[in-house]
Scaffold this motif. Structure first.
Motif, PDB file in Angstrom:
ATOM      1  N   VAL A 170       0.832  -1.206   0.000  1.00  0.00           N
ATOM      2  CA  VAL A 170       0.000   0.000   0.000  1.00  0.00           C
ATOM      3  C   VAL A 170       0.868   1.258   0.000  1.00  0.00           C
ATOM      4  N   GLY A 171       1.887   1.274   0.860  1.00  0.00           N
ATOM      5  CA  GLY A 171       2.757   2.439   0.920  1.00  0.00           C
ATOM      6  C   GLY A 171       3.523   2.675  -0.362  1.00  0.00           C
ATOM      7  N   ALA A 172       4.050   1.601  -0.953  1.00  0.00           N
ATOM      8  CA  ALA A 172       4.840   1.744  -2.183  1.00  0.00           C
ATOM      9  C   ALA A 172       3.987   2.242  -3.347  1.00  0.00           C
ATOM     10  N   VAL A 173       2.830   1.621  -3.538  1.00  0.00           N
ATOM     11  CA  VAL A 173       1.957   2.043  -4.635  1.00  0.00           C
ATOM     12  C   VAL A 173       1.454   3.462  -4.395  1.00  0.00           C
ATOM     13  N   GLY A 174       1.133   3.774  -3.134  1.00  0.00           N
ATOM     14  CA  GLY A 174       0.693   5.131  -2.821  1.00  0.00           C
ATOM     15  C   GLY A 174       1.754   6.172  -3.121  1.00  0.00           C
ATOM     16  N   GLN A 175       3.007   5.860  -2.817  1.00  0.00           N
ATOM     17  CA  GLN A 175       4.100   6.791  -3.115  1.00  0.00           C
ATOM     18  C   GLN A 175       4.271   6.989  -4.612  1.00  0.00           C
ATOM     19  N   VAL A 176       4.181   5.912  -5.376  1.00  0.00           N
ATOM     20  CA  VAL A 176       4.338   6.021  -6.827  1.00  0.00           C
ATOM     21  C   VAL A 176       3.218   6.856  -7.438  1.00  0.00           C
ATOM     22  N   VAL A 177       1.978   6.556  -7.047  1.00  0.00           N
ATOM     23  CA  VAL A 177       0.839   7.300  -7.588  1.00  0.00           C
ATOM     24  C   VAL A 177       0.915   8.768  -7.190  1.00  0.00           C
ATOM     25  N   ALA A 178       1.251   9.030  -5.922  1.00  0.00           N
ATOM     26  CA  ALA A 178       1.335  10.414  -5.460  1.00  0.00           C
ATOM     27  C   ALA A 178       2.450  11.168  -6.175  1.00  0.00           C
ATOM     28  N   ARG A 179       3.553  10.489  -6.423  1.00  0.00           N
ATOM     29  CA  ARG A 179       4.667  11.135  -7.123  1.00  0.00           C
ATOM     30  C   ARG A 179       4.269  11.524  -8.538  1.00  0.00           C
ATOM     31  N   ARG A 180       3.534  10.647  -9.214  1.00  0.00           N
ATOM     32  CA  ARG A 180       3.097  10.948 -10.574  1.00  0.00           C
ATOM     33  C   ARG A 180       2.073  12.078 -10.589  1.00  0.00           C
ATOM     34  N   ARG A 181       1.278  12.171  -9.523  1.00  0.00           N
ATOM     35  CA  ARG A 181       0.261  13.218  -9.445  1.00  0.00           C
ATOM     36  C   ARG A 181       0.780  14.478  -8.769  1.00  0.00           C
ATOM     37  N   ASN A 182       2.065  14.449  -8.351  1.00  0.00           N
ATOM     38  CA  ASN A 182       2.709  15.598  -7.709  1.00  0.00           C
ATOM     39  C   ASN A 182       1.944  16.041  -6.470  1.00  0.00           C
ATOM     40  N   GLU A 183       1.663  15.097  -5.560  1.00  0.00           N
ATOM     41  CA  GLU A 183       0.931  15.393  -4.343  1.00  0.00           C
ATOM     42  C   GLU A 183       1.432  14.496  -3.224  1.00  0.00           C
ATOM     43  N   SER A 184       0.946  14.752  -2.022  1.00  0.00           N
ATOM     44  CA  SER A 184       1.322  13.935  -0.873  1.00  0.00           C
ATOM     45  C   SER A 184       0.622  12.585  -0.938  1.00  0.00           C
ATOM     46  N   ALA A 185       1.295  11.552  -0.424  1.00  0.00           N
ATOM     47  CA  ALA A 185       0.733  10.201  -0.463  1.00  0.00           C
ATOM     48  C   ALA A 185      -0.229   9.922   0.680  1.00  0.00           C
ATOM     49  N   ILE A 186      -0.321  10.813   1.651  1.00  0.00           N
ATOM     50  CA  ILE A 186      -1.088  10.512   2.856  1.00  0.00           C
ATOM     51  C   ILE A 186      -2.567  10.302   2.556  1.00  0.00           C
ATOM     52  N   ALA A 187      -3.121  11.063   1.591  1.00  0.00           N
ATOM     53  CA  ALA A 187      -4.540  10.922   1.266  1.00  0.00           C
ATOM     54  C   ALA A 187      -4.832   9.616   0.538  1.00  0.00           C
ATOM     55  N   LEU A 188      -3.824   8.920   0.076  1.00  0.00           N
ATOM     56  CA  LEU A 188      -3.999   7.641  -0.610  1.00  0.00           C
ATOM     57  C   LEU A 188      -3.722   6.455   0.308  1.00  0.00           C
ATOM     58  N   VAL A 189      -2.692   6.559   1.150  1.00  0.00           N
ATOM     59  CA  VAL A 189      -2.300   5.403   1.955  1.00  0.00           C
ATOM     60  C   VAL A 189      -3.196   5.225   3.181  1.00  0.00           C
ATOM     61  N   VAL A 190      -3.750   6.310   3.726  1.00  0.00           N
ATOM     62  CA  VAL A 190      -4.625   6.157   4.890  1.00  0.00           C
ATOM     63  C   VAL A 190      -5.890   5.382   4.531  1.00  0.00           C
ATOM     64  N   PRO A 191      -6.631   5.754   3.461  1.00  0.00           N
ATOM     65  CA  PRO A 191      -7.762   4.899   3.078  1.00  0.00           C
ATOM     66  C   PRO A 191      -7.317   3.516   2.602  1.00  0.00           C
ATOM     67  N   GLY A 192      -6.137   3.442   1.990  1.00  0.00           N
ATOM     68  CA  GLY A 192      -5.674   2.162   1.489  1.00  0.00           C
ATOM     69  C   GLY A 192      -5.363   1.152   2.575  1.00  0.00           C
ATOM     70  N   MET A 193      -4.960   1.629   3.750  1.00  0.00           N
ATOM     71  CA  MET A 193      -4.607   0.697   4.812  1.00  0.00           C
ATOM     72  C   MET A 193      -5.811   0.310   5.665  1.00  0.00           C
ATOM     73  N   ALA A 194      -6.937   1.023   5.541  1.00  0.00           N
ATOM     74  CA  ALA A 194      -8.080   0.778   6.419  1.00  0.00           C
ATOM     75  C   ALA A 194      -8.569  -0.664   6.386  1.00  0.00           C
ATOM     76  N   PRO A 195      -8.726  -1.298   5.208  1.00  0.00           N
ATOM     77  CA  PRO A 195      -9.206  -2.691   5.218  1.00  0.00           C
ATOM     78  C   PRO A 195      -8.208  -3.700   5.776  1.00  0.00           C
ATOM     79  N   LEU A 196      -6.996  -3.263   6.104  1.00  0.00           N
ATOM     80  CA  LEU A 196      -5.999  -4.188   6.636  1.00  0.00           C
ATOM     81  C   LEU A 196      -6.073  -4.331   8.154  1.00  0.00           C
ATOM     82  N   LEU A 197      -6.965  -3.601   8.795  1.00  0.00           N
ATOM     83  CA  LEU A 197      -7.044  -3.623  10.259  1.00  0.00           C
ATOM     84  C   LEU A 197      -7.468  -5.009  10.759  1.00  0.00           C
TER      85      LEU A 197
END
Length: 467
Positions: free
Chosen positions: A378-405
């Motif tokens: 989740v973190g790696a894919v979030g970083q790649v997507v955020a880098r391509r979109r020129n934004e922070s990854a936090i808005a992607l990885v926080v929802p992405g990790m929710a189902p892993l609880l």
């Protein structure tokens, strides 16, 4: 001969500030890194420094209170202060306040500013706007007056009003529970029941908050509808998966983001902020457990015991579970006020991480190992997507990790505590905490790797510029 730096091609402001923040530069370099605003005899340099410090404090407070890690908040303050001419800048943050000191050009007396943070609210949309403002400041695109005006537009706008403003959080918390109910083995009945329970709990929590009730009591009351709904559904339809209702009904209340941020801050050396966030998370976590255990214990007294079957777990990655993961992630993103264009990528990242979690678990690995691999994905894919979109990854990885609880372990721990099996219940809660720590470390590790690669590329680029 060394070429003059091209500010339009400067590395990201966070990467530029990290060597200073982490003590990788000698203290002799702690002055201003660019061209100083030389003292030309004007009498307003002290006022200029005060205006810069005011802007720095406002941005630092916004970054920290809206969900950024402590390190990023300090970096934003440092870059902003130095971009507008302050030298020997020393920013710092804790969970409760932000502080900065520095020297304006030609002024011997240092400027100091501080602000108390009285409210924290996850708001990734506003956070993204603040990060974009800091980025524009770091590349010298704005004057001080323009930067202060933009900050005022972002931070001083009118608060949302009306019925939806009050119902927004309860409705989205209900949607989080509805998705979680499907993820943890439930079907449509359990999903709707969890939605009603979570909506009711969040609504009660909001009413108590508006009346100034402390957080512990608010969240203890907010967790009770999950237990009441699960007992009622089990009494009316014993064949239903009432365990999924309990887990889904409280997952939206658990301070997972705060706990993950605490781990991340401790890993980057901001121990006071990490400790404050940790105590905040533990207080809410204890309150939620208290509320649920009180209801389940009362149910046991009157003969309404929920089953102890450990069947409540992450289902397979087909059918209702897939729908649940998508709903879960999108609802978390919407509740965190992430921009709508981030919802679909966040759902895709969550689905990928969930698939990895189930797949690695099916190979016989422990829950900790499977969670570590999934969180890193989740973190790696979030970083790649955020880098391509020129934004922070936090808005992607926080929802992405929710189902892993770890919903299954949480349910068994709650049931053990309600049934008087305290050692087993405490052991289950320790396991829940361990899995959450693994989530935080896995996501943080990918972020650190991304920063390392950026630093390495930046160093190689700077060496090529030397002729």
């Amino acid at each position: 001969m060394q070429k003059s730096p091209d500010l339009s091609q400067a590395p990201p402001w966070l990467a530029r500030a990290l060597p200073r923040i982490r003590g990788l530069e000698p203290t002799s370099t702690y002055g201003y890194e660019g061209e100083l605003l030389h003292d030309d005899g004007r009498p307003d340099m002290e006022a200029h420094g005060a205006r810069v410090a005011d802007l720095v404090i406002r941005l630092g407070e916004a970054l920290l209170s809206y969900g950024a890690p402590a390190e990023e908040s300090v970096a934003g303050m440092l870059i902003t202060a130095e971009s507008f001419g302050l030298s020997h800048v020393e920013p710092s943050v804790t969970l409760a306040n932000v502080y900065v000191s520095g020297y304006a050009p030609g002024v011997l007396t240092p400027v100091h500013a501080s602000r108390v943070i009285r409210k924290h609210a996850t708001d990734f949309s506003t956070l993204a706007r603040i990060q974009a403002l800091v980025s524009a400041i770091s590349t010298r695109q704005l004057s001080l007056a323009e930067a202060r005006k933009r900050a005022a537009v972002i931070l001083d706008g009118p608060a949302p009003a009306g019925r939806w403003a009050r119902l927004r959080f309860p409705v989205l918390t209900g949607m989080v529970a509805a998705g979680a109910g499907l993820v943890f083995g439930g079907e449509i009945v359990e999903s709707i029941s969890a939605l009603i329970a979570a909506f009711t709990g969040a609504l009660l929590c909001g009413v108590l908050q508006r009346h100034g009730v402390p957080a512990f009591y608010r969240y203890a009351v907010a967790a009770m509808p999950a237990g009441v709904t699960a007992l009622a559904v089990h009494a009316l339809a014993p064949e239903t998966s009432s365990q999924a209702i309990v887990v889904a009904g409280v997952l939206g209340l658990l301070p997972t983001v705060t706990f993950v941020s605490a781990v991340q801050d401790s890993l980057t050396g901001h121990y006071l902020t990490a400790l404050g966030r940790l105590f905040d998370a533990l207080l809410v976590f204890t309150a939620v457990i208290t509320g649920v255990v009180a209801v389940l214990g009362l149910g046991a007294v009157v003969g309404l015991d929920l089953p102890m079957s450990p069947s409540i777990s992450h289902g397979d990655w087909t059918g209702p579970a897939v729908v649940g993961v998508i709903v879960f992630a999108v609802a978390v993103a919407a509740r965190s006020r992430a921009r709508s264009q981030d919802w679909l990528p966040a759902a895709g990242i969550a689905l990928g991480g969930y698939t990895v979690l189930v797949g690695v678990g099916a190979l016989g690995f422990s829950s900790l190992a499977a969670t570590a691999v999934a969180a890193s994905t989740v973190g790696a894919v979030g970083q790649v997507v955020a880098r391509r979109r020129n934004e922070s990854a936090i808005a992607l990885v926080v929802p992405g990790m929710a189902p892993l609880l770890p919903g299954g372990t949480l349910y068994l721990a709650l049931n053990d505590l309600a049934s008087g099996r305290t050692p087993a219940g405490l052991g289950g809660l320790v396991h829940v905490a361990a899995v959450t720590v693994v989530l935080a470390v896995g996501i943080n590790l990918t972020g650190e790797c991304a920063q390392f690669l950026r630093q390495a590329r930046g160093g190689a680029r700077r060496s090529e510029e030397i002729v």
